[in-house]
Motif scaffolding. Structure first.
Motif, PDB file in Angstrom:
ATOM      1  N   PRO A 131     108.021  48.253  76.223  1.00 34.96           N
ATOM      2  CA  PRO A 131     108.214  48.156  77.678  1.00 34.96           C
ATOM      3  C   PRO A 131     108.971  49.373  78.201  1.00 34.96           C
ATOM      4  O   PRO A 131     109.959  49.808  77.610  1.00 34.96           O
ATOM      5  CB  PRO A 131     109.048  46.879  77.828  1.00 34.96           C
ATOM      6  CG  PRO A 131     108.730  46.073  76.618  1.00 34.96           C
ATOM      7  CD  PRO A 131     108.526  47.070  75.508  1.00 34.96           C
ATOM      8  N   GLY A 132     108.475  49.941  79.297  1.00 31.09           N
ATOM      9  CA  GLY A 132     109.102  51.123  79.870  1.00 31.09           C
ATOM     10  C   GLY A 132     108.497  52.433  79.418  1.00 31.09           C
ATOM     11  O   GLY A 132     108.769  53.482  80.013  1.00 31.09           O
ATOM     12  N   PRO A 160     101.149  45.604  81.321  1.00 36.25           N
ATOM     13  CA  PRO A 160     101.554  46.121  82.631  1.00 36.25           C
ATOM     14  C   PRO A 160     102.939  46.736  82.663  1.00 36.25           C
ATOM     15  O   PRO A 160     103.235  47.533  83.562  1.00 36.25           O
ATOM     16  CB  PRO A 160     101.474  44.887  83.540  1.00 36.25           C
ATOM     17  CG  PRO A 160     101.509  43.709  82.622  1.00 36.25           C
ATOM     18  CD  PRO A 160     100.879  44.154  81.358  1.00 36.25           C
ATOM     19  N   GLU A 161     103.800  46.395  81.705  1.00 27.84           N
ATOM     20  CA  GLU A 161     105.147  46.988  81.694  1.00 27.84           C
ATOM     21  C   GLU A 161     105.163  48.398  81.119  1.00 27.84           C
ATOM     22  O   GLU A 161     106.219  49.031  81.017  1.00 27.84           O
ATOM     23  CB  GLU A 161     106.122  46.097  80.918  1.00 27.84           C
ATOM     24  CG  GLU A 161     105.749  45.848  79.473  1.00 27.84           C
ATOM     25  CD  GLU A 161     104.916  44.589  79.285  1.00 27.84           C
ATOM     26  OE1 GLU A 161     104.939  44.026  78.164  1.00 27.84           O
ATOM     27  OE2 GLU A 161     104.242  44.153  80.246  1.00 27.84           O
ATOM     28  N   THR A 163     103.652  52.200  81.851  1.00 26.59           N
ATOM     29  CA  THR A 163     103.042  53.027  82.894  1.00 26.59           C
ATOM     30  C   THR A 163     102.003  53.957  82.284  1.00 26.59           C
ATOM     31  O   THR A 163     102.243  54.556  81.231  1.00 26.59           O
ATOM     32  CB  THR A 163     104.119  53.860  83.607  1.00 26.59           C
ATOM     33  OG1 THR A 163     105.056  52.977  84.237  1.00 26.59           O
ATOM     34  CG2 THR A 163     103.521  54.785  84.655  1.00 26.59           C
ATOM     35  N   ASP A 188      98.293  54.032  86.564  1.00 32.78           N
ATOM     36  CA  ASP A 188      99.359  53.808  87.534  1.00 32.78           C
ATOM     37  C   ASP A 188      99.542  55.067  88.385  1.00 32.78           C
ATOM     38  O   ASP A 188      99.724  54.982  89.596  1.00 32.78           O
ATOM     39  CB  ASP A 188     100.663  53.465  86.809  1.00 32.78           C
ATOM     40  CG  ASP A 188     100.587  52.120  86.115  1.00 32.78           C
ATOM     41  OD1 ASP A 188     100.583  51.093  86.815  1.00 32.78           O
ATOM     42  OD2 ASP A 188     100.519  52.093  84.871  1.00 32.78           O
TER      43      ASP A 188
END
Length: 312
Positions: A131-132, A160-161, A163, A188
């Protein structure tokens, strides 16, 4: 336990750049003596070095081969503190690109592909995203017969977490339609230069092109790099120009890569998109004042330029 810090995970292509600085481009069938030359790792390395010099952790998830070019690429990746995700491919070396740079700093390329063009589904399965993280996808990869379909199938599986940043690159017109559609649907951010935006939209004006691109599916927005004019940022609710910084151009090779790497790092560090583009413009401006592809500045150098031009 502290969570691992976000990374730039680069799925593109590190190649070796054979760079020649010429008084002029040769005519067909002719020859020109270079005033200077260098052989160095380039391609995707430039984006990664830019992000790393802005303080972002970086992992290279693209392919690399076995041979002298691959050895040089791995050495320079290690020097930049970039982690390798993939093992070396046997029996094929990393590819190379010949860059001809004229006195105005403009460059012309010819590329011979190698191991970096052999990314497949099994290789992408090794990529452990957090994530991130920010996944960077290059248009060169999307255009390659192996990499493109593999990435098109993998992109929809990215959570989705994470990018996703797509840079369509000079080969944008050669990306298969189905692959390009997959990239659009998961992107994104979309970052390209004026030429690429014009090819994609038939719009000569970069603001119009950016606005058009922003309607196609990039969830957060679009950045169209406009060279000495800076960049255009387009989101769902606005389109605006972010001005460049005045510098003396020496070599534009790698300027777009410096821009994208700095933009990604700025977003990860919490800047809003306008601030991130402004910081990316500063990084690109400093990069073009130096000869060579991987000339992205450090975070301190970008800070100093921003401080010197507070109104831009």
């Amino acid at each position: 336990m502290t969570a691992p810090s976000p990374r730039l995970v680069h799925t593109g292509n590190v190649v070796i750049d054979v760079v020649m600085y010429l008084p002029r481009l040769p005519e067909v069938g002719g020859d020109v003596l270079a005033s200077s030359s260098r052989i160095t790792a380039g391609g995707g390395l430039n984006v990664m070095v830019s992000a790393a010099r802005q303080g972002l952790s970086v992992a290279y998830a693209g392919m690399h081969g076995t041979g002298p070019f691959a050895d040089q690429a791995r050495e320079q990746l290690a020097q930049a503190g970039i982690d390798l995700v993939q093992p070396a491919l046997p029996d094929v070396d990393t590819g190379f690109s010949v860059a001809l740079v004229d006195p105005t700093g403009e460059r012309t390329f010819a590329t011979s592909v190698g191991a970096e063009a052999r990314l497949g589904p099994a290789d992408l399965a090794r990529v452990d995203l957090r994530p991130g993280d920010v996944v960077y996808v290059s248009g060169y990869s999307l255009a390659y017969p192996s990499n493109g379909p593999a990435l098109a199938a993998w992109l929809p599986t990215i959570p989705p977490e994470v990018t996703v940043v797509i840079d369509p690159g000079p080969l944008v017109a050669e990306i298969p339609a189905a692959v390009l559609t997959s990239a659009w649907e998961r992107a994104d951010w979309w970052s390209c230069n004026e030429r690429e935006a014009r090819i994609l939209t038939d719009q000569a004006d970069p603001e119009a092109a950016a606005a058009s691109l922003a309607t196609r599916g990039a969830r957060a927005g679009v950045v169209v790099r406009t060279g000495p004019q800076g960049a255009v940022l387009a989101t769902a609710d606005r389109t605006l120009r972010v001005p460049a910084f005045p510098v003396a151009v020496v070599d534009t090779n790698g300027a777009g890569d410096a821009h994208v790497g700095a933009f990604v790092a700025a977003l990860v560090h919490g800047l809003d998109p306008v601030q991130a583009v402004r910081r990316a413009n500063a990084a690109a401006a400093l990069a073009v004042t130096r000869q060579g592809p991987a000339t992205a500045p450090t975070a301190v150098e970008v800070d100093e330029l921003l401080t010197a031009h507070p109104g831009r």
